[in-house]
Scaffold this active site. Structure first.
Site, mmCIF file in Angstrom:
data_model
loop_
_atom_site.group_PDB
_atom_site.id
_atom_site.type_symbol
_atom_site.label_atom_id
_atom_site.label_comp_id
_atom_site.label_asym_id
_atom_site.label_seq_id
_atom_site.Cartn_x
_atom_site.Cartn_y
_atom_site.Cartn_z
ATOM 1 N N GLN A 220 32.036 25.685 19.453
ATOM 2 C CA GLN A 220 31.972 27.127 19.171
ATOM 3 C C GLN A 220 33.390 27.599 18.878
ATOM 4 O O GLN A 220 34.216 27.711 19.780
ATOM 5 C CB GLN A 220 31.400 27.896 20.372
ATOM 6 C CG GLN A 220 31.225 29.382 20.090
ATOM 7 C CD GLN A 220 31.126 30.227 21.343
ATOM 8 O OE1 GLN A 220 31.469 29.771 22.435
ATOM 9 N NE2 GLN A 220 30.673 31.452 21.194
ATOM 10 N N ARG B 211 42.854 32.691 33.497
ATOM 11 C CA ARG B 211 43.350 32.940 34.860
ATOM 12 C C ARG B 211 43.577 31.672 35.681
ATOM 13 O O ARG B 211 44.145 31.723 36.764
ATOM 14 C CB ARG B 211 42.393 33.880 35.600
ATOM 15 C CG ARG B 211 42.581 35.334 35.168
ATOM 16 C CD ARG B 211 41.786 36.253 36.047
ATOM 17 N NE ARG B 211 40.388 36.282 35.660
ATOM 18 C CZ ARG B 211 39.401 36.644 36.492
ATOM 19 N NH1 ARG B 211 39.668 36.979 37.743
ATOM 20 N NH2 ARG B 211 38.152 36.672 36.076
HETATM 21 C C1 UD1 Z 1 28.168 36.796 31.988
HETATM 22 C C2 UD1 Z 1 26.957 37.702 31.700
HETATM 23 C C3 UD1 Z 1 26.755 38.638 32.871
HETATM 24 C C4 UD1 Z 1 26.546 37.844 34.143
HETATM 25 C C5 UD1 Z 1 27.704 36.856 34.353
HETATM 26 C C6 UD1 Z 1 27.367 35.927 35.504
HETATM 27 C C7 UD1 Z 1 26.921 37.987 29.270
HETATM 28 C C8 UD1 Z 1 27.174 38.908 28.145
HETATM 29 N N1 UD1 Z 1 27.203 38.437 30.493
HETATM 30 O O1 UD1 Z 1 29.281 37.637 32.054
HETATM 31 O O2 UD1 Z 1 25.631 39.455 32.635
HETATM 32 O O3 UD1 Z 1 26.424 38.703 35.238
HETATM 33 O O4 UD1 Z 1 27.931 36.053 33.183
HETATM 34 O O5 UD1 Z 1 28.471 35.123 35.789
HETATM 35 O O6 UD1 Z 1 26.464 36.872 29.053
HETATM 36 N N2 UD1 Z 1 31.316 31.393 27.053
HETATM 37 C C9 UD1 Z 1 31.238 30.621 25.912
HETATM 38 N N3 UD1 Z 1 31.485 31.201 24.707
HETATM 39 C C10 UD1 Z 1 31.786 32.513 24.578
HETATM 40 C C11 UD1 Z 1 31.851 33.296 25.752
HETATM 41 C C12 UD1 Z 1 31.602 32.707 26.966
HETATM 42 O O7 UD1 Z 1 30.965 29.424 25.981
HETATM 43 O O8 UD1 Z 1 31.989 32.948 23.439
HETATM 44 C C13 UD1 Z 1 31.037 30.772 28.347
HETATM 45 C C14 UD1 Z 1 32.210 30.864 29.302
HETATM 46 O O9 UD1 Z 1 33.037 29.718 29.181
HETATM 47 C C15 UD1 Z 1 31.506 30.912 30.653
HETATM 48 C C16 UD1 Z 1 30.172 31.579 30.351
HETATM 49 O O10 UD1 Z 1 29.996 31.465 28.965
HETATM 50 O O11 UD1 Z 1 31.239 29.613 31.156
HETATM 51 C C17 UD1 Z 1 30.121 33.041 30.805
HETATM 52 O O12 UD1 Z 1 31.086 33.756 30.097
HETATM 53 P P1 UD1 Z 1 31.935 34.900 30.762
HETATM 54 O O13 UD1 Z 1 32.895 35.414 29.793
HETATM 55 O O14 UD1 Z 1 32.443 34.432 32.083
HETATM 56 O O15 UD1 Z 1 30.806 35.998 30.981
HETATM 57 P P2 UD1 Z 1 30.830 37.160 32.034
HETATM 58 O O16 UD1 Z 1 31.611 38.277 31.494
HETATM 59 O O17 UD1 Z 1 31.166 36.648 33.374
#
Ligand code: UD1
Ligand code: MG
Length: 424
Positions: free
Chosen positions: A78, A17
């Site tokens: 990752q 986004r």
């Molecule tokens: C996550 C939490 C949610 C919380 C929220 C707070 C989980 C499953 N959920 O959701 O409970 O309320 O954050 O903001 O953790 N990322 C990686 N690798 C991946 C996926 C994500 O490095 O495979 C990183 C993203 O870049 C980001 C962070 O992890 O910085 C959070 O990921 P995002 O997809 O934003 O999680 P949310 O759905 O917001």
């Protein structure tokens, strides 16, 4: 205090986004990247030995940023990105034998503060907790993971997409910051499953896993929700910039700096300002700077970083300063560029003075030195490298290409002619 905690910062996500060629966590607020804010907050606690940044999308760029700027941080790749739990498992082998606490944060929440992280860790220790999750209370909890409790006891975190109607009503949400006793929680990462609505390995599942192991799990409620504001779009980036600026301005006001119009003043997080300095409207200060006491800045001034001002310095309208030291009682009041310069005290830099510091062809930037008490006449160009001696005087309109000794006058100007009766 001992620096014995490791931090894991999740930063592999794509940030679709943002609609940008750059990775999300390298977007900037003032001159600092989002990831830089998080790493700085972590380091400022003085509790962190090392940070592991999980990279994926545009990994090379993020990795080179980390390498270049943080010597106590490294990255882990990752690929593909299978969820937040999968992300953390990327460093399990590196931390195989680590005994101690690990704190987990996201790389896209630049407003998190070191005081909050410190309190969070202290709480974790005071509770003798095995796993502590930071929570927040939101009037509108949409999109966050919900904190599900059994009485006072933390039971699980349920993601929006997996929540039932009853769970969706819960206003206490997962803030996305965790502190864990590493050896106790580490086994969870090889046992997570992706059996959920998003088909991802959820980090949040360590809560229910820990519950089943009979571990001591707690939630710490955040006081100021702003701190976990996550950036997902350019709208969020602009909003976060405003929130951060407001916080910085309040800090300076409390420290005795006068800021005439907070709404049109921008001050970066790494700028120190002495008491009784007055910042007039429409001033933009970015990067790392130190501004002394009793200075006057603006209106319409631009301080671009690497600037050190002594006390009683005036930087007036349409004056730009970067990478320069200016000693006390010196004035540059109008229409001036000062770059890569060292200016003594009691100097007057006249209106329209330019330090010509940059050679476009060689790309070399050179230094201008102006010694104490010198006077630079209006509309002068100082072609660097050049030095103006103590109490030397540069005549208005002069282009200076040679050093000027102390107390000398330098003037280079075509002789003025008066032609009488010219228009007749
Ligand atoms: C996550 C939490 C949610 C919380 C929220 C707070 C989980 C499953 N959920 O959701 O409970 O309320 O954050 O903001 O953790 N990322 C990686 N690798 C991946 C996926 C994500 O490095 O495979 C990183 C993203 O870049 C980001 C962070 O992890 O910085 C959070 O990921 P995002 O997809 O934003 O999680 P949310 O759905 O917001
Ligand atoms: Mg998110």
């Amino acid at each position: 205090m001992k620096k014995n905690i490791n931090a894991i910062i999740l930063a592999a996500g794509k940030g679709t986004r943002m609609k940008s060629e750059s990775p999300k966590v390298l977007h900037k607020i003032f001159d600092k990247t989002l990831l830089g804010y998080v790493l700085d907050a972590v380091n400022k606690t003085n509790l962190i030995a090392k940070s592991y940044v999980i990279v994926g999308h545009q990994a090379e760029n993020v990795e080179s940023f980390v390498k270049k700027n943080y010597d106590n941080a490294s990255t882990a790749l990752q690929m593909p990105q299978l969820g937040t739990g999968h992300a953390v498992s990327m460093v399990c082998s590196q931390l195989e034998d680590f005994v101690g606490e690990v704190i987990i944060l996201c790389g896209d929440t630049p407003l998190v503060q070191e005081e909050t992280l410190t309190k969070f860790i202290e709480y974790h220790r005071a509770q003798n907790s095995d796993l502590t999750v930071m929570s927040a209370i939101f009037e509108d909890p949409t999109n966050y993971g919900r904190i599900v409790k059994n009485g006072d006891k933390l039971n699980s975190i349920v993601e929006e997409k997996d929540a039932n109607a009853e769970q969706k009503k819960i206003k206490e949400v997962n803030a996305g910051i965790y502190c864990l006793n590493w050896q106790k929680i580490k086994p969870a990462f090889s046992q997570l499953t992706s059996n959920n609505a998003q088909g991802e390995y959820y980090l949040t599942d360590i809560i229910s896993w820990g519950g089943k192991q009979g571990l001591n799990i707690n939630a710490y409620t955040l006081e100021n929700n702003e701190e976990i504001f996550g950036i997902n779009s350019k709208v969020h980036l602009a909003q976060a910039t405003k929130m951060l600026n407001q916080r910085i301005i309040n800090r300076h006001l409390e420290n005795g700096v006068t800021i005439v119009d907070p709404d049109s003043t921008w001050i970066s997080i790494d700028t120190e300002i002495g008491a009784d300095t007055v910042i007039y409207p429409s001033v933009y200060i970015t990067g790392k700077n130190t501004i002394g006491k009793n200075c006057k800045i603006g209106p319409f001034a631009h301080i671009r970083g690497g600037v050190e001002l002594g006390d009683n310095v005036k930087i007036g309208n349409f004056v730009e300063v970067k990478q320069s030291k200016i000693a006390s009682d010196t004035n540059a009041c109008h229409l001036t560029y000062i770059g890569d310069s060292e200016i003594g005290s009691g100097v007057n830099v006249g209106a329209g003075t330019i330090t010509a510091n940059y050679n476009h062809f060689t790309k070399v930037k050179s230094k201008t030195v102006i010694k104490n008490g010198a006077s630079i006449g209006s509309n002068s160009v100082l072609v660097a490298p050049v030095e103006i001696g103590e109490r030397a005087n540069v005549g208005a309109g002069t282009v200076i290409t040679k050093d000027i000794v102390n107390k000398a006058l330098a003037v280079a100007r075509a002789p003025m002619k008066i032609v009488e009766n010219y228009t007749k």
